[in-house]
Design a protein around this motif. Structure first.
Motif, PDB file in Angstrom:
ATOM      1  N   SER A 209      43.626 -33.575  10.050  1.00  0.00           N
ATOM      2  CA  SER A 209      43.255 -32.371   9.316  1.00  0.00           C
ATOM      3  C   SER A 209      44.465 -31.757   8.631  1.00  0.00           C
ATOM      4  O   SER A 209      45.537 -31.644   9.238  1.00  0.00           O
ATOM      5  CB  SER A 209      42.625 -31.353  10.266  1.00  0.00           C
ATOM      6  OG  SER A 209      42.456 -30.110   9.613  1.00  0.00           O
ATOM      7  N   TYR A 216      41.347 -36.676  14.379  1.00  0.00           N
ATOM      8  CA  TYR A 216      40.051 -36.982  14.963  1.00  0.00           C
ATOM      9  C   TYR A 216      39.837 -38.497  14.969  1.00  0.00           C
ATOM     10  O   TYR A 216      39.835 -39.130  13.908  1.00  0.00           O
ATOM     11  CB  TYR A 216      38.944 -36.314  14.154  1.00  0.00           C
ATOM     12  CG  TYR A 216      39.059 -34.806  14.114  1.00  0.00           C
ATOM     13  CD1 TYR A 216      38.695 -34.039  15.220  1.00  0.00           C
ATOM     14  CD2 TYR A 216      39.544 -34.161  12.986  1.00  0.00           C
ATOM     15  CE1 TYR A 216      38.808 -32.650  15.193  1.00  0.00           C
ATOM     16  CE2 TYR A 216      39.668 -32.774  12.952  1.00  0.00           C
ATOM     17  CZ  TYR A 216      39.291 -32.033  14.048  1.00  0.00           C
ATOM     18  OH  TYR A 216      39.417 -30.662  14.019  1.00  0.00           O
ATOM     19  N   CYS A 254      28.705 -32.747  17.323  1.00  0.00           N
ATOM     20  CA  CYS A 254      29.500 -32.513  18.529  1.00  0.00           C
ATOM     21  C   CYS A 254      28.614 -32.519  19.775  1.00  0.00           C
ATOM     22  O   CYS A 254      28.992 -33.065  20.830  1.00  0.00           O
ATOM     23  CB  CYS A 254      30.244 -31.176  18.417  1.00  0.00           C
ATOM     24  SG  CYS A 254      31.595 -31.203  17.221  1.00  0.00           S
ATOM     25  N   TRP A 259      31.358 -33.703  22.230  1.00  0.00           N
ATOM     26  CA  TRP A 259      32.675 -33.150  21.889  1.00  0.00           C
ATOM     27  C   TRP A 259      32.599 -31.623  21.857  1.00  0.00           C
ATOM     28  O   TRP A 259      31.548 -31.031  21.627  1.00  0.00           O
ATOM     29  CB  TRP A 259      33.119 -33.660  20.512  1.00  0.00           C
ATOM     30  CG  TRP A 259      33.792 -35.006  20.523  1.00  0.00           C
ATOM     31  CD1 TRP A 259      33.382 -36.103  21.190  1.00  0.00           C
ATOM     32  CD2 TRP A 259      34.967 -35.353  19.825  1.00  0.00           C
ATOM     33  NE1 TRP A 259      34.231 -37.152  20.949  1.00  0.00           N
ATOM     34  CE2 TRP A 259      35.227 -36.720  20.091  1.00  0.00           C
ATOM     35  CE3 TRP A 259      35.847 -34.689  18.983  1.00  0.00           C
ATOM     36  CZ2 TRP A 259      36.311 -37.405  19.559  1.00  0.00           C
ATOM     37  CZ3 TRP A 259      36.927 -35.374  18.450  1.00  0.00           C
ATOM     38  CH2 TRP A 259      37.159 -36.724  18.749  1.00  0.00           C
ATOM     39  N   PRO A 261      35.323 -29.525  19.891  1.00  0.00           N
ATOM     40  CA  PRO A 261      36.609 -29.310  19.210  1.00  0.00           C
ATOM     41  C   PRO A 261      36.832 -27.879  18.755  1.00  0.00           C
ATOM     42  O   PRO A 261      37.895 -27.556  18.228  1.00  0.00           O
ATOM     43  CB  PRO A 261      36.509 -30.235  17.993  1.00  0.00           C
ATOM     44  CG  PRO A 261      35.041 -30.260  17.676  1.00  0.00           C
ATOM     45  CD  PRO A 261      34.325 -30.135  18.999  1.00  0.00           C
ATOM     46  N   PHE A 269      36.725 -32.451  10.435  1.00  0.00           N
ATOM     47  CA  PHE A 269      36.029 -33.208  11.476  1.00  0.00           C
ATOM     48  C   PHE A 269      34.963 -34.104  10.854  1.00  0.00           C
ATOM     49  O   PHE A 269      34.872 -35.301  11.182  1.00  0.00           O
ATOM     50  CB  PHE A 269      35.393 -32.234  12.468  1.00  0.00           C
ATOM     51  CG  PHE A 269      34.525 -32.898  13.506  1.00  0.00           C
ATOM     52  CD1 PHE A 269      35.047 -33.288  14.734  1.00  0.00           C
ATOM     53  CD2 PHE A 269      33.178 -33.141  13.261  1.00  0.00           C
ATOM     54  CE1 PHE A 269      34.245 -33.903  15.693  1.00  0.00           C
ATOM     55  CE2 PHE A 269      32.377 -33.752  14.206  1.00  0.00           C
ATOM     56  CZ  PHE A 269      32.900 -34.139  15.422  1.00  0.00           C
TER      57      PHE A 269
END
Length: 296
Positions: A209, A216, A254, A259, A261, A269
């Motif tokens: 990112s 990621y 997610c 996940w 995050p 992402f």
């Protein structure tokens, strides 16, 4: 709506009358320049043969001068008619003037343009525009020179105005040539291919990112939950760029892969997930393995 022979309905925009007039003026200027350049080239090659042939019209014309006069006539005819026919029969179905203003010719039935249709609409152009204009100016100059032309000048003007007004009396702005040939002129806007999502953002930086610096990486099990349909949907969402939609999809993915995050870096992402899911699906295709959707 234009319905193709395969039964597919395609929305099209009819070209405006102003854009068609602008294209015609541009084509006319290009033709005049091309014809004058050809004549200039012939004059340079011919020397004084053509002038001598004109001055000695009552005498025998030499073979070379006669050949050049015939060549001049054929070149003018070929440029005048070939210009429209060759270009409108090409893959773009448009002359240079039409391409500049962003319009093209199309068959009203949705099929391929045929040579018969292109020939018909272009021969009618002479009857609609050029012949009445030539007739009008010849009679006008003859009248100025003192010749009694009677009502010919008004007949030529009425002839021209009738065909000039024709596109204003039908909703598709078709001239007489379009009606006879079964064609219409539609907008052909210039479009550019969108940049590949895999070449921008986190997808291009191996999942890193640019906002948070987080990287990621997704495993085989996490990428296996989605297929081609979901990949295409994700690509559309990334191209649209609506923040609320991206946040909702980020939360759904997610939750699906387990996940957490956090928030604030949803686009990076999703870009990373898109690039890695695409690489996985394309790798499977190379070995004949496809996953159409998440249910497969």
């Amino acid at each position: 709506m234009l319905v193709t022979p395969e039964g597919i309905a395609l929305p099209v925009n009819i070209a405006t009358r102003g854009s068609r007039l602008g294209a015609l003026i541009l084509d006319f200027l290009i033709l005049i320049i091309a014809i004058n350049l050809i004549e200039l080239a012939i004059m340079l090659v011919a020397g004084g043969l053509i002038e001598k042939a004109v001055e000695a019209a009552d005498d025998a014309v030499s073979g070379a001068a006669e050949f050049l006069i015939v060549l001049r006539i054929i070149a003018g005819f070929a440029i005048w008619y070939g210009y429209f026919l060759i270009q409108e029969l090409g893959p773009r179905s448009a002359t240079l003037g039409k391409r500049i203003v962003g319009i093209r010719v199309a068959a009203r039935g949705g099929g391929r343009l045929t040579p018969e249709a292109i020939i018909a609409r272009n021969l009618m152009r002479d009857i609609e525009i050029f012949y009445p204009l030539v007739f009008f100016f010849v009679t006008l100059f003859s009248r100025v020179a003192g010749m009694d032309m009677g009502g010919f000048i008004f007949a030529a003007l009425i002839w021209f105005l009738i065909f000039l007004a024709f596109p204003f009396f039908n909703k598709d702005a078709m001239r007489a040539g379009d009606v006879i040939a079964g064609t219409w002129v539609v907008d052909a806007p210039r479009t550019r291919l969108a940049r590949a999502l895999s070449a921008q953002g986190a997808a291009a930086s191996e999942g890193t990112s640019s906002v948070t610096g987080a990287r990621y990486e997704f495993g085989e099990e996490e990428l296996a939950v989605y297929g081609e349909h979901e990949l295409q949907t994700l690509e559309k969402l990334l191209r649209d760029g609506q923040e609320e939609a991206l946040a909702a999809v980020h939360e759904a993915i997610c939750r699906k892969i387990g996940w957490d995050p956090g928030a604030g870096d949803e686009r990076a992402f999703l870009e990373a997930f898109y690039a890695q899911l695409r690489a996985r699906l394309e790798g499977g295709m190379r070995f004949g393995v496809r996953k159409p959707d998440k249910f497969s």
